[in-house]
Design a protein around this motif. Structure first.
Motif, mmCIF file in Angstrom:
data_model
loop_
_atom_site.group_PDB
_atom_site.id
_atom_site.type_symbol
_atom_site.label_atom_id
_atom_site.label_comp_id
_atom_site.label_asym_id
_atom_site.label_seq_id
_atom_site.Cartn_x
_atom_site.Cartn_y
_atom_site.Cartn_z
ATOM 1 N N ALA A 97 0.825 -1.204 0.000
ATOM 2 C CA ALA A 97 0.000 0.000 0.000
ATOM 3 C C ALA A 97 0.860 1.255 0.000
ATOM 4 C CB ALA A 97 -0.924 -0.009 1.214
ATOM 5 N N ALA A 98 2.060 1.149 0.562
ATOM 6 C CA ALA A 98 2.982 2.288 0.598
ATOM 7 C C ALA A 98 3.828 2.388 -0.668
ATOM 8 C CB ALA A 98 3.893 2.164 1.820
ATOM 9 N N GLY A 99 3.528 1.553 -1.670
ATOM 10 C CA GLY A 99 4.185 1.671 -2.961
ATOM 11 C C GLY A 99 5.443 0.855 -3.129
ATOM 12 N N GLY A 139 -8.515 4.803 4.897
ATOM 13 C CA GLY A 139 -9.741 4.012 4.880
ATOM 14 C C GLY A 139 -9.778 2.892 5.898
ATOM 15 N N VAL A 140 -8.922 2.952 6.901
ATOM 16 C CA VAL A 140 -8.907 1.920 7.944
ATOM 17 C C VAL A 140 -9.686 2.432 9.147
ATOM 18 C CG1 VAL A 140 -7.489 0.500 9.457
ATOM 19 C CG2 VAL A 140 -6.662 1.098 7.160
ATOM 20 N N THR A 141 -10.638 1.655 9.597
ATOM 21 C CA THR A 141 -11.495 2.050 10.710
ATOM 22 C C THR A 141 -11.526 0.941 11.753
ATOM 23 O OG1 THR A 141 -12.915 3.357 9.255
ATOM 24 C CG2 THR A 141 -13.841 2.725 11.383
ATOM 25 N N GLY A 177 -2.474 6.713 14.597
ATOM 26 C CA GLY A 177 -3.329 7.895 14.689
ATOM 27 C C GLY A 177 -4.149 8.142 13.440
ATOM 28 N N ALA A 178 -3.778 7.495 12.332
ATOM 29 C CA ALA A 178 -4.541 7.654 11.089
ATOM 30 C C ALA A 178 -5.704 6.675 10.984
ATOM 31 C CB ALA A 178 -3.608 7.471 9.888
ATOM 32 N N ILE A 179 -5.850 5.786 11.961
ATOM 33 C CA ILE A 179 -6.951 4.814 11.954
ATOM 34 C C ILE A 179 -8.186 5.461 12.575
ATOM 35 C CG2 ILE A 179 -7.752 2.583 12.815
ATOM 36 C CD1 ILE A 179 -4.854 1.654 12.812
ATOM 37 N N ASP A 180 -9.252 5.586 11.799
ATOM 38 C CA ASP A 180 -10.486 6.200 12.286
ATOM 39 C C ASP A 180 -11.097 5.358 13.406
ATOM 40 O OD1 ASP A 180 -10.291 8.257 10.437
ATOM 41 O OD2 ASP A 180 -11.535 7.231 8.938
ATOM 42 N N GLY A 181 -11.442 6.020 14.507
ATOM 43 C CA GLY A 181 -12.126 5.355 15.603
ATOM 44 C C GLY A 181 -11.206 4.774 16.649
ATOM 45 N N LEU A 182 -9.902 4.688 16.375
ATOM 46 C CA LEU A 182 -8.964 4.106 17.334
ATOM 47 C C LEU A 182 -8.425 5.199 18.253
ATOM 48 C CD1 LEU A 182 -7.353 1.586 18.269
ATOM 49 C CD2 LEU A 182 -5.527 2.347 16.730
ATOM 50 N N LEU A 235 -3.129 -3.790 12.764
ATOM 51 C CA LEU A 235 -4.155 -2.756 12.730
ATOM 52 C C LEU A 235 -3.892 -1.774 11.602
ATOM 53 C CD1 LEU A 235 -4.657 -3.975 15.583
ATOM 54 C CD2 LEU A 235 -5.230 -1.660 16.335
ATOM 55 N N ILE A 236 -2.629 -1.404 11.435
ATOM 56 C CA ILE A 236 -2.264 -0.440 10.400
ATOM 57 C C ILE A 236 -2.613 -0.960 9.018
ATOM 58 C CG2 ILE A 236 -0.255 0.658 9.316
ATOM 59 C CD1 ILE A 236 0.942 0.724 12.245
ATOM 60 N N ALA A 237 -2.515 -2.280 8.832
ATOM 61 C CA ALA A 237 -2.848 -2.897 7.546
ATOM 62 C C ALA A 237 -4.339 -3.208 7.418
ATOM 63 C CB ALA A 237 -2.039 -4.175 7.362
ATOM 64 N N GLY A 238 -5.132 -2.825 8.416
ATOM 65 C CA GLY A 238 -6.570 -3.072 8.359
ATOM 66 C C GLY A 238 -6.968 -4.478 8.733
ATOM 67 N N MET A 239 -6.118 -5.154 9.519
ATOM 68 C CA MET A 239 -6.395 -6.539 9.907
ATOM 69 C C MET A 239 -6.667 -6.666 11.399
ATOM 70 S SD MET A 239 -3.472 -8.344 7.486
ATOM 71 C CE MET A 239 -3.745 -9.975 8.144
#
Length: 254
Positions: free
Chosen positions: A33-35, A130-132, A160-165, A240-244
């Motif tokens: 995701a980071a290219g 888009g990670v919540t 800190g970029a994870i919505d709701g955490l 968590l950062i990877a949305g898992m």
């Protein structure tokens, strides 16, 4: 994948490979995701940290030579563990400081080796999108990552970029959990007393989740929390950062 994407070798680590491969998959997902173009080199083994910590420098050096030869073709080496990354970055050069052949090779590899959250934050300048996750988490700063590599702000910026955490303060967040690699085997009573205090501090936060950047520490703390009956679930921060973060916690796999 963009042709300009860096070729990143993921050094998965022994514990991730044997105990929690999910962390490796999360690391790959986040790096892509980071290219990055991610390669998991065949033939990777232990970094030699247990031998080195036990004073067996000859075997540690033999393992290090094998890993240097395996990893040096890659632009960057990224590791989901502060202790293993610290071994390559800090201790490989020390092992070979008087070796005219292997010293320069160890130095070159060390300069291209990064703990994963430092790499994503500082080198790639990336943030998860888009990670919540609606949860409260306490973060433990593992010893090697903190003291050898300066891993402190980087995971907190990514999380800190994870919505709701929400991250809640943890008393003694920089204090050892008692794992210490072979320390917990050699001195189990002391290790158990240390992790008991750590578990009490984690429970006192009222957090839903315990996060850290080293699986060994997480296994130690999660085991104690489980034996205490605490309703705190443990994850490697990269999960968590990877949305898992909605999967099984450490110790819940069946």
């Amino acid at each position: 994948m963009d042709q300009a994407a860096p070729r990143v070798a993921l050094f998965a680590t022994c514990l991730v490979d044997l105990i929690r491969p999910r962390i490796g998959f999360a690391a790959v997902a986040a790096l892509e995701a980071a290219g990055c173009a991610v390669i998991v080199p065949d033939g990777q083994t232990c970094c030699g940290q247990p031998a080195l910590n036990s004073g067996d420098r000859d075997n540690a050096a033999a393992i290090a030579k094998r890993m240097i030869a395996l990893l040096e073709p890659y632009e960057h080496i990224v590791v989901p563990s502060g202790s293993c990354a610290g071994t390559i970055r800090c201790h490989y050069p020390e092992l070979f400081e008087h070796d005219a052949e292997w010293g320069p090779r160890a130095d070159a590899l060390a300069a291209r080796t990064f703990e994963i959250m430092a790499y994503l934050d500082e080198v790639r300048g990336w943030r998860p999108e888009g990670v919540t996750l609606d949860a409260t988490a306490a973060y433990h700063d593992s010893c090697s990552g903190l003291r050898e590599l300066g891993i402190k702000r980087q995971p907190r910026r990514l999380l800190g970029a994870i919505d709701g955490l929400a991250l809640t303060p943890l008393a003694g967040e920089e204090t050892c959990c008692g794992f210490g690699g072979t320390f917990c085997v050699k001195y189990p009573a002391i290790s158990n007393a240390i992790v008991e205090e750590k578990a009490q501090a984690i429970e006192a936060t009222g957090a839903d989740l315990l996060l850290a950047g080293d699986l060994g520490c997480l296994m130690n703390m999660a085991g104690k929390l489980n034996r205490r009956g605490a309703p705190v679930r443990a994850f490697h921060a990269i999960e968590l950062i990877a949305g898992m973060g909605d999967g099984p916690a450490i110790g819940e796999e069946r």
